[in-house]
Enzyme design. Structure first.
Site, PDB file in Angstrom:
ATOM      1  N   ASP A 135     -20.964  -5.286  -5.335  1.00 24.94           N
ATOM      2  CA  ASP A 135     -20.163  -4.281  -4.629  1.00 24.94           C
ATOM      3  C   ASP A 135     -18.849  -4.933  -4.213  1.00 24.94           C
ATOM      4  O   ASP A 135     -18.798  -6.146  -3.981  1.00 24.94           O
ATOM      5  CB  ASP A 135     -20.869  -3.846  -3.329  1.00 24.94           C
ATOM      6  CG  ASP A 135     -22.248  -3.285  -3.587  1.00 24.94           C
ATOM      7  OD1 ASP A 135     -22.487  -2.786  -4.692  1.00 24.94           O
ATOM      8  OD2 ASP A 135     -23.082  -3.369  -2.657  1.00 24.94           O
TER       9      ASP A 135
HETATM   10  N1  URA Z   1     -27.198  -5.602  -3.731  1.00 21.67           N
HETATM   11  C1  URA Z   1     -26.261  -4.915  -3.073  1.00 21.67           C
HETATM   12  O1  URA Z   1     -26.574  -4.098  -2.226  1.00 21.67           O
HETATM   13  N2  URA Z   1     -24.979  -5.158  -3.353  1.00 21.67           N
HETATM   14  C2  URA Z   1     -24.582  -6.066  -4.268  1.00 21.67           C
HETATM   15  O2  URA Z   1     -23.389  -6.245  -4.471  1.00 21.67           O
HETATM   16  C3  URA Z   1     -25.579  -6.779  -4.950  1.00 21.67           C
HETATM   17  C4  URA Z   1     -26.891  -6.523  -4.662  1.00 21.67           C
END
Ligand code: URA
Length: 270
Positions: A135
């Site tokens: 993310d």
């Molecule tokens: N899980 C998440 O919630 N975000 C990420 O970026 C990777 C794994």
């Protein structure tokens, strides 16, 4: 280069036969000790010693004679059982993605993205692709490569390798949360669980935890921690299989070591 698409077909675990080295027409190919030296395994002299000692395997067979010519594009070479990636043009990098950056190599909306970092530092960087996504608000370990087969397998659900995250969450975690997450919680797209969980620290109404899981659904860590009532404040990915972020600074790239690449190949059955 576009990201490799993920098909649901499971890649064959053993792509290469163990028929032993392919006979090449006279004069073709590159001498095994030279290939090993170019791959950074050892000097040519030391590579000859490895061959003598029966530690080098070519297409599934131990090779002890010197001077065997191999095709680096198509030959599977292992030293002490660990795959040595000998294709010259393959690049495997680790980026410590900073918070606030998109995982993509370009961004239509002009937001800062990983492609900006890579193209600044590496000629032809845009030909690399990211293996999976973090993310924008997640920091940490992102693999970048032009090794399509490895990337495909690393993202394929049937080969999902373990990934470790450090999360700072809201609230002081009571005992039992780890057990609940290991047993599994119901998310809107089905059950999910962690393989390992450790509570590291509790301070000022927040907790710091380490989780290991082997699946890659979108926002999975945030959703798991939300589901147990502790929303994420900060999330960092620290490990993918045998690769660790260590103390690499945010926004920097490093080339994966030979053993790390070999470990990733092993983790996905290549
Ligand atoms: N899980 C998440 O919630 N975000 C990420 O970026 C990777 C794994």
């Amino acid at each position: 280069m576009p990201n490799p698409t993920i098909s649901n077909a499971k890649p064959a675990r053993h792509q290469h036969s163990d028929a032993g080295p392919t006979q090449l027409p006279a004069g073709e190919g590159v001498r095994l000790q030279k290939v090993l030296a170019q791959a950074g395994v050892a000097s040519r002299r030391a590579a000859e010693e490895l061959i003598d000692a029966g530690r080098v395997e070519v297409d599934g067979r131990i090779v002890v004679e010197q001077g065997l010519r191999v095709d680096p594009e198509n030959t599977v070479i292992r030293v002490d059982g660990t795959r040595v990636v000998v294709k010259k043009d393959l690049v495997h990098l680790v980026l410590n993605k900073p918070r606030g950056w998109q995982s993509t190599m370009s961004d239509d909306l002009g937001r800062p993205c990983v492609g900006d970092i890579v193209s600044e530092r590496i000629a032809a960087g845009q030909r690399l692709f990211h293996v999976g996504r973090l993310d924008a608000d997640t920091e940490g370990l992102l693999l970048l490569t032009n090794d399509g087969e490895l990337a495909h397998r690393l993202m394929h659900p049937s080969f999902e390798v373990a990934k470790t995250y450090l999360a700072t969450v809201k609230g002081e975690l009571p005992r039992g949360v780890g057990k609940k997450l290991k047993e599994g919680v119901e998310l809107e797209d089905g059950p999910a669980s962690v393989d390992e969980f450790a509570l590291l620290e509790v301070f000022n109404g927040q907790s710091r935890v380490r989780l290991e899981l082997h699946e890659g659904r979108k926002h999975i860590v945030r959703r798991l921690l939300d589901a147990v009532g502790h929303p994420v404040i900060r999330l960092v990915r620290t490990n993918i299989g045998p690769v660790a972020l260590g103390d690499q600074r945010p926004g920097t790239l490093r080339v994966l070591g030979r053993k790390e690449v070999g470990g990733l190949y092993e983790a996905v059955g290549l």
